[in-house]
Design a protein around this motif. Structure first.
Motif, PDB file in Angstrom:
ATOM      1  N   ASN A  83      62.221 -10.397  49.026  1.00 13.58           N
ATOM      2  CA  ASN A  83      62.513  -9.597  47.840  1.00 13.58           C
ATOM      3  C   ASN A  83      61.210  -9.184  47.149  1.00 13.58           C
ATOM      4  OD1 ASN A  83      64.661  -8.588  45.945  1.00 13.58           O
ATOM      5  ND2 ASN A  83      63.523  -9.888  44.525  1.00 13.58           N
ATOM      6  N   ALA A  84      60.280 -10.125  47.010  1.00 14.31           N
ATOM      7  CA  ALA A  84      58.997  -9.833  46.361  1.00 14.31           C
ATOM      8  C   ALA A  84      58.183  -8.831  47.171  1.00 14.31           C
ATOM      9  CB  ALA A  84      58.203 -11.118  46.155  1.00 14.31           C
ATOM     10  N   ALA A  85      58.348  -8.846  48.494  1.00 17.99           N
ATOM     11  CA  ALA A  85      57.637  -7.909  49.369  1.00 17.99           C
ATOM     12  C   ALA A  85      58.350  -6.567  49.472  1.00 17.99           C
ATOM     13  CB  ALA A  85      57.486  -8.515  50.761  1.00 17.99           C
ATOM     14  N   SER A  86      59.486  -6.431  48.789  1.00 24.34           N
ATOM     15  CA  SER A  86      60.308  -5.212  48.828  1.00 24.34           C
ATOM     16  C   SER A  86      60.837  -4.916  50.227  1.00 24.34           C
ATOM     17  CB  SER A  86      59.540  -4.005  48.275  1.00 24.34           C
ATOM     18  OG  SER A  86      59.192  -4.231  46.926  1.00 24.34           O
ATOM     19  N   ILE A  87      61.016  -5.957  51.015  1.00 26.54           N
ATOM     20  CA  ILE A  87      61.633  -5.809  52.331  1.00 26.54           C
ATOM     21  C   ILE A  87      63.142  -5.689  52.156  1.00 26.54           C
ATOM     22  CG2 ILE A  87      62.054  -6.960  54.548  1.00 26.54           C
ATOM     23  CD1 ILE A  87      59.227  -8.227  54.194  1.00 26.54           C
ATOM     24  N   ILE A  88      63.658  -6.450  51.201  1.00 20.18           N
ATOM     25  CA  ILE A  88      65.059  -6.374  50.810  1.00 20.18           C
ATOM     26  C   ILE A  88      65.104  -6.304  49.288  1.00 20.18           C
ATOM     27  CG2 ILE A  88      65.972  -7.618  52.818  1.00 20.18           C
ATOM     28  CD1 ILE A  88      66.107 -10.133  51.075  1.00 20.18           C
ATOM     29  N   SER A  89      66.245  -5.921  48.770  1.00 18.04           N
ATOM     30  CA  SER A  89      66.399  -5.861  47.312  1.00 18.04           C
ATOM     31  C   SER A  89      67.614  -6.695  46.922  1.00 18.04           C
ATOM     32  CB  SER A  89      66.569  -4.410  46.856  1.00 18.04           C
ATOM     33  OG  SER A  89      66.721  -4.372  45.454  1.00 18.04           O
TER      34      SER A  89
END
Length: 184
Positions: free
Chosen positions: A138-144
């Motif tokens: 989530n922090a890497a914006s791979i998933i939201s």
């Protein structure tokens, strides 16, 4: 002493400062990759040690140390970065502390202790691992999944509390039975 599984465990241990560095520099995607590499290597070194009968006392010591340090470093850094709430981290640390202190106390009072993970304990560890991966992704914006994280936090808290209580109950009973046998 330095066989393939132990070397893999030492490499996993070497990933601890890497994960800390990456998280300190908000390189969440790379931190996730390093964390996953460490986690996969844990399964690989265990399989190699069992399959090829390469178990050693050094491996029995270094493997769980490497596992705990990679998880602990990731957990503490994500808490420091305010991505995991402090209350959850404290609950998980309290659970692990109770188990370790209980094991030392049991060993001191009753002799040899060999803690075998319970299904609930394994479930908690799996949930902790999944939570760390999801927070990193989530922090890497791979998933939201920001809106779903509070639910995960509560679920992991519940698994920490219930699995910790289970270990206390199991080892409390073993201690009571051991004391009763000594009194006979």
């Amino acid at each position: 002493m330095l066989n393939v599984p132990n070397t893999i465990s030492l490499l996993r241990l070497a990933l601890v400062p890497v994960v800390i560095y990456l998280l300190a520099h908000s390189a969440f995607g790379y931190a996730l990759a390093a964390f996953l590499m460490a986690s996969v290597s844990d399964g690989i070194d265990g399989w190699i040690a069992r399959h090829y009968n390469l178990r050693t006392s050094f491996g029995a010591l270094i493997d769980p140390v490497a596992d705990k340090l990679i998880i602990l470093s990731c957990l503490l850094m994500l808490t420091w970065l305010a991505l995991i709430p402090l209350w959850l981290t404290l609950a998980m640390l309290a659970r692990d502390s109770v188990i370790v202190i209980g094991a030392f106390a049991y060993q001191r009072l009753h002799g040899h202790v060999e803690i075998t993970p319970t299904m609930l304990g394994k479930t908690h560890i799996a949930m902790e691992f999944i939570l760390l991966c999801l927070v990193l992704a989530n922090a890497a914006s791979i998933i939201s999944i920001t809106e779903w994280l509070p639910i995960m936090f509560v679920l992991v808290l519940a698994s920490a509390v219930f699995s910790g209580m289970q270990y206390v109950w199991i080892w409390g009973r073993k201690a009571a039975l051991s004391s009763a046998r000594k009194q006979r």
